[in-house]
Design an enzyme around this catalytic site. Structure first.
Site, mmCIF file in Angstrom:
data_model
loop_
_atom_site.group_PDB
_atom_site.id
_atom_site.type_symbol
_atom_site.label_atom_id
_atom_site.label_comp_id
_atom_site.label_asym_id
_atom_site.label_seq_id
_atom_site.Cartn_x
_atom_site.Cartn_y
_atom_site.Cartn_z
ATOM 1 N N ILE A 150 81.937 31.989 41.850
ATOM 2 C CA ILE A 150 80.503 32.387 41.509
ATOM 3 C C ILE A 150 80.482 32.655 39.822
ATOM 4 O O ILE A 150 79.513 32.397 39.292
ATOM 5 C CB ILE A 150 80.098 33.660 42.151
ATOM 6 C CG1 ILE A 150 78.497 33.847 42.033
ATOM 7 C CG2 ILE A 150 80.740 34.866 41.760
ATOM 8 C CD1 ILE A 150 77.832 34.670 43.278
ATOM 9 N N ASP A 159 83.463 41.235 42.539
ATOM 10 C CA ASP A 159 83.252 42.222 41.607
ATOM 11 C C ASP A 159 84.168 42.131 40.474
ATOM 12 O O ASP A 159 84.197 41.946 39.374
ATOM 13 C CB ASP A 159 83.730 43.679 42.350
ATOM 14 C CG ASP A 159 83.007 44.841 41.690
ATOM 15 O OD1 ASP A 159 82.200 44.481 40.762
ATOM 16 O OD2 ASP A 159 83.001 45.803 42.281
ATOM 17 N N VAL A 165 86.543 42.066 51.668
ATOM 18 C CA VAL A 165 86.919 43.417 51.850
ATOM 19 C C VAL A 165 86.209 44.273 52.735
ATOM 20 O O VAL A 165 86.739 44.876 53.927
ATOM 21 C CB VAL A 165 87.248 44.336 50.549
ATOM 22 C CG1 VAL A 165 87.588 45.780 50.930
ATOM 23 C CG2 VAL A 165 88.330 43.498 49.515
#
Ligand code: ADP
Length: 169
Positions: free
Chosen positions: A11, A34, A125
């Site tokens: 991404i 992230d 996660v």
């Protein structure tokens, strides 16, 4: 009408107006998407996240909500941070996961973003089963009225890509 497209890839390599981050509530970075966004986007993103924490988001970002920052050095204008829910086992309430997509699109519209890249929120996660997460993601985007022209789901591996492809057949 928002067009849905799928690509398999990273991404952080997309050229879009806005990249959605599967953030955590601290807004101060993490692993997965992230970590990749902050690594490639550089320190400007974290600097804006810290400012958010120091102002309107003192306790962090609530699950299911979204907020935008600069995209730093990414080939995008904005990163829209959203916090997915952690999977709690079979029968988990999917409304907060749907809310991530809806709220991110609302923020994208506020910014007049035309192209928005989404990861498969909560499937890393946070353990949400890929098939179910893909269903919620596609259904929610389809059901949301937005001026955004393209929603591009960027799936990291073939398994994720196939799960999303199943949903848009
Ligand atoms: P969450 O905490 O919401 O589960 P993660 O970042 O751990 O978020 O994972 C969400 C999904 O994004 C997973 O399917 C993971 O494989 C995928 N992913 C990880 N890195 C990238 C990347 N650079 N580009 C696109 N997808 C990624």
């Amino acid at each position: 009408m928002t067009t849905i497209t799928l690509v398999q890839g990273d991404i952080t390599r997309q050229s879009v107006d806005a990249v959605v981050n599967a953030a955590n509530s601290s807004l101060l970075g993490g692993g997965g998407v992230d970590g990749a966004i902050h690594r490639r986007g550089g320190p400007a993103i974290l600097a804006e996240c810290r400012k958010l924490r120091a102002s309107h988001y003192g306790k962090g970002l609530v699950t299911g909500r979204a907020v935008a920052t600069t995209a730093g050095e990414l080939d995008a204008q904005w990163v829209i941070h959203t916090v997915g829910p952690v999977w709690q086992g079979p029968g988990s309430d999917s409304s907060l996961l749907a809310s991530c997509y809806r709220e991110s699109l609302r923020v994208a519209d506020e910014l007049s973003a035309r192209t928005v890249a989404f990861p498969a929120i909560s499937t890393g996660v946070f353990r949400w089963p890929m098939e179910e997460a893909a269903h919620i993601a596609v259904e929610t985007v389809r059901d949301t009225e937005a001026a955004v022209e393209e929603v591009r789901f960027v799936l990291f591996d073939e398994r994720a890509y196939k799960a999303f492809a199943e949903q848009i057949r």
